[in-house]
Each structure stands twice: as structure tokens, then as C-alpha cells.
Design a protein around this motif. Structure first.
Motif, PDB file in Angstrom:
ATOM      1  N   GLU A 118       0.146  10.885   1.433  1.00 16.35           N
ATOM      2  CA  GLU A 118       0.250  11.971   2.422  1.00 16.35           C
ATOM      3  C   GLU A 118       1.613  11.997   3.101  1.00 16.35           C
ATOM      4  O   GLU A 118       2.153  13.047   3.412  1.00 16.35           O
ATOM      5  CB  GLU A 118      -0.854  11.822   3.469  1.00 16.35           C
ATOM      6  CG  GLU A 118      -0.870  12.910   4.517  1.00 16.35           C
ATOM      7  CD  GLU A 118      -1.250  14.281   3.972  1.00 16.35           C
ATOM      8  OE1 GLU A 118      -0.835  15.294   4.579  1.00 16.35           O
ATOM      9  OE2 GLU A 118      -1.955  14.351   2.947  1.00 16.35           O
TER      10      GLU A 118
ATOM     11  N   HIS B 240       0.854  -1.193   0.000  1.00 18.47           N
ATOM     12  CA  HIS B 240       0.000   0.000   0.000  1.00 18.47           C
ATOM     13  C   HIS B 240       0.889   1.241   0.000  1.00 18.47           C
ATOM     14  O   HIS B 240       1.910   1.269   0.689  1.00 18.47           O
ATOM     15  CB  HIS B 240      -0.908  -0.004   1.231  1.00 18.47           C
ATOM     16  CG  HIS B 240      -1.848   1.154   1.268  1.00 18.47           C
ATOM     17  ND1 HIS B 240      -2.914   1.262   0.400  1.00 18.47           N
ATOM     18  CD2 HIS B 240      -1.871   2.258   2.046  1.00 18.47           C
ATOM     19  CE1 HIS B 240      -3.565   2.394   0.659  1.00 18.47           C
ATOM     20  NE2 HIS B 240      -2.948   3.015   1.647  1.00 18.47           N
ATOM     21  N   TYR B 241       0.508   2.242  -0.769  1.00 20.79           N
ATOM     22  CA  TYR B 241       1.247   3.506  -0.810  1.00 20.79           C
ATOM     23  C   TYR B 241       0.370   4.591  -0.207  1.00 20.79           C
ATOM     24  O   TYR B 241      -0.795   4.750  -0.575  1.00 20.79           O
ATOM     25  CB  TYR B 241       1.606   3.871  -2.255  1.00 20.79           C
ATOM     26  CG  TYR B 241       2.232   5.237  -2.367  1.00 20.79           C
ATOM     27  CD1 TYR B 241       3.526   5.464  -1.917  1.00 20.79           C
ATOM     28  CD2 TYR B 241       1.530   6.303  -2.910  1.00 20.79           C
ATOM     29  CE1 TYR B 241       4.107   6.720  -2.000  1.00 20.79           C
ATOM     30  CE2 TYR B 241       2.103   7.562  -3.002  1.00 20.79           C
ATOM     31  CZ  TYR B 241       3.385   7.766  -2.545  1.00 20.79           C
ATOM     32  OH  TYR B 241       3.950   9.009  -2.631  1.00 20.79           O
ATOM     33  N   TRP B 242       0.951   5.352   0.737  1.00 25.86           N
ATOM     34  CA  TRP B 242       0.230   6.450   1.384  1.00 25.86           C
ATOM     35  C   TRP B 242       0.899   7.747   0.955  1.00 25.86           C
ATOM     36  O   TRP B 242       1.987   8.097   1.434  1.00 25.86           O
ATOM     37  CB  TRP B 242       0.260   6.289   2.884  1.00 25.86           C
ATOM     38  CG  TRP B 242      -0.694   7.156   3.637  1.00 25.86           C
ATOM     39  CD1 TRP B 242      -1.665   7.976   3.128  1.00 25.86           C
ATOM     40  CD2 TRP B 242      -0.795   7.285   5.055  1.00 25.86           C
ATOM     41  NE1 TRP B 242      -2.361   8.598   4.123  1.00 25.86           N
ATOM     42  CE2 TRP B 242      -1.835   8.190   5.325  1.00 25.86           C
ATOM     43  CE3 TRP B 242      -0.106   6.719   6.107  1.00 25.86           C
ATOM     44  CZ2 TRP B 242      -2.204   8.547   6.616  1.00 25.86           C
ATOM     45  CZ3 TRP B 242      -0.478   7.082   7.387  1.00 25.86           C
ATOM     46  CH2 TRP B 242      -1.510   7.970   7.640  1.00 25.86           C
TER      47      TRP B 242
ATOM     48  N   THR C 169      -2.002  -0.732  -3.686  1.00 25.55           N
ATOM     49  CA  THR C 169      -3.169   0.127  -3.491  1.00 25.55           C
ATOM     50  C   THR C 169      -2.639   1.502  -3.102  1.00 25.55           C
ATOM     51  O   THR C 169      -1.476   1.638  -2.693  1.00 25.55           O
ATOM     52  CB  THR C 169      -4.100  -0.431  -2.396  1.00 25.55           C
ATOM     53  OG1 THR C 169      -3.329  -0.634  -1.196  1.00 25.55           O
ATOM     54  CG2 THR C 169      -4.732  -1.753  -2.828  1.00 25.55           C
ATOM     55  N   ARG C 170      -3.491   2.514  -3.233  1.00 25.52           N
ATOM     56  CA  ARG C 170      -3.021   3.897  -2.998  1.00 25.52           C
ATOM     57  C   ARG C 170      -4.077   4.698  -2.251  1.00 25.52           C
ATOM     58  O   ARG C 170      -5.254   4.485  -2.409  1.00 25.52           O
ATOM     59  CB  ARG C 170      -2.746   4.585  -4.327  1.00 25.52           C
ATOM     60  CG  ARG C 170      -1.675   3.937  -5.127  1.00 25.52           C
ATOM     61  CD  ARG C 170      -1.615   4.537  -6.522  1.00 25.52           C
ATOM     62  NE  ARG C 170      -0.380   4.094  -7.157  1.00 25.52           N
ATOM     63  CZ  ARG C 170      -0.341   3.237  -8.139  1.00 25.52           C
ATOM     64  NH1 ARG C 170      -1.424   2.748  -8.625  1.00 25.52           N
ATOM     65  NH2 ARG C 170       0.814   2.877  -8.649  1.00 25.52           N
ATOM     66  N   GLU C 171      -3.574   5.643  -1.484  1.00 22.49           N
ATOM     67  CA  GLU C 171      -4.459   6.671  -0.909  1.00 22.49           C
ATOM     68  C   GLU C 171      -3.665   7.918  -0.728  1.00 22.49           C
ATOM     69  O   GLU C 171      -2.462   7.916  -0.686  1.00 22.49           O
ATOM     70  CB  GLU C 171      -5.084   6.214   0.401  1.00 22.49           C
ATOM     71  CG  GLU C 171      -4.117   6.082   1.559  1.00 22.49           C
ATOM     72  CD  GLU C 171      -4.782   5.667   2.856  1.00 22.49           C
ATOM     73  OE1 GLU C 171      -5.410   6.532   3.488  1.00 22.49           O
ATOM     74  OE2 GLU C 171      -4.685   4.480   3.202  1.00 22.49           O
TER      75      GLU C 171
END
Length: 161
Positions: free
Chosen positions: A126, A122-124, A159-161
Motif C-alpha cells: 500500500e 516485511h513489505y507493505w 512477508t507481504r501485505e
């Protein structure tokens, strides 16, 4: 600076086994003080200056205490509750993946020793980092953090946010 965070403790119903788990998964020193009652996990190394050289400040440590009798406490017999936390949200511990290690190796080592993988890849945005998570055999949630760097190339399966 006032009110400085110096330590975080995790509950376990078997601090000696938890100490071995973290030593084997992360390569930390398992400092039993005393064995089976309280274990201080020592990651080694020092916080670094901006130029990459070591400062005089040692890395933070992680404690593991016996949920049946959490020490220190004024009452030698301890107090209730005497069990590890039930399912539900708990504090999460973030671990920065070392440049000489990988999320995949850590997750595999944790899973081989009874951990449950919560998520991978997962990539965050922020905080510009890659993260992965597992629950240790005592239910403590551990999040792994990998630096993404400037202009990160996010893998297609993340996945990304």
C-alpha cells in the motif's frame, strides 16, 4: 498550514539512558534539557526539496520525558500516572532508514542495547516500503521504513501485505 505536528514525546523511567539508546542506535544528537528530566533527540539535517536539495525546514525531533514527572506541567510535582505504559497497543514511531544506513545495522544496535525485535523483513505494498520493528527497553514501538522504489524486487524471505 494550521495545526502542524511539531514534536512527539516518548515516556521513559530513565530519560538519560533512553537518550543514550537513541543516540547510539540512530546516531542522533542527545540534547538533555535538563539531563535526566527531558531529552530532545535531534536527528540533524533538513527536509529535502523534490530535487534532493535541502529546504530550510529542519527534520522533526523526538522528545523523551520522565514518566515519574512529565514536564512541562503547571504543577511542579507533576501528576499521576507516574509509570511508563503497561503492555498493550501504544503509539508507534516510524523512522525512515537513511540511504547510508541499513535496517540490519539498526536492529542489531537496538537489540544489543536491550531492545526486543518485533519483526523483520516485511513489505507493505500500500505504501511501497520495507519495514521492520522493535520495542525499545521502555516498551516504545519503533518501526523502520525502507523505500522500495519503482518496480521493487521483494526478497523471497519477506512477508507481504
Amino acid at each position: 498550514m494550521t495545526n502542524t505536528l511539531i514534536f512527539v514525546d516518548l515516556a521513559s523511567d530513565d530519560p538519560a539512558a533512553a537518550g543514550r539508546f537513541y543516540a547510539e542506535v540512530f546516531g542522533w544528537e542527545n540534547d538533555a534539557r535538563p539531563e535526566g528530566i527531558y531529552h530532545r533527540m535531534v536527528p540533524g539535517g533538513f527536509f529535502q526539496h523534490k530535487d534532493g536539495s535541502d529546504s530550510q525546514i529542519g527534520n522533526l525531533h523526538l522528545g523523551i520525558f520522565d514518566a515519574a514527572n512529565a514536564r512541562p506541567h503547571p504543577d511542579p510535582a507533576g501528576v499521576e500516572p507516574r509509570t511508563i505504559a503497561a503492555p498493550g497497543r501504544k503509539p508507534r514511531i516510524w523512522i525512515l532508514i537513511g540511504d547510508d544506513d541499513s535496517a540490519e545495522r539498526i536492529l542489531s544496535a537496538a537489540e544489543e542495547r536491550g531492545a526486543t525485535i518485533l519483526w523483520r523483513n516485511h513489505y507493505w505494498a500500500e505504501f511501497n516500503g520495507y519495514n521492520h520493528a522493535f520495542a525499545d527497553p521502555w516498551g516504545n514501538e519503533i518501526l523502520l521504513w525502507g523505500k522500495a522504489g519503482e518496480n521493487p524486487q521483494i526478497p523471497a524471505d519477506y512477508t507481504r501485505e
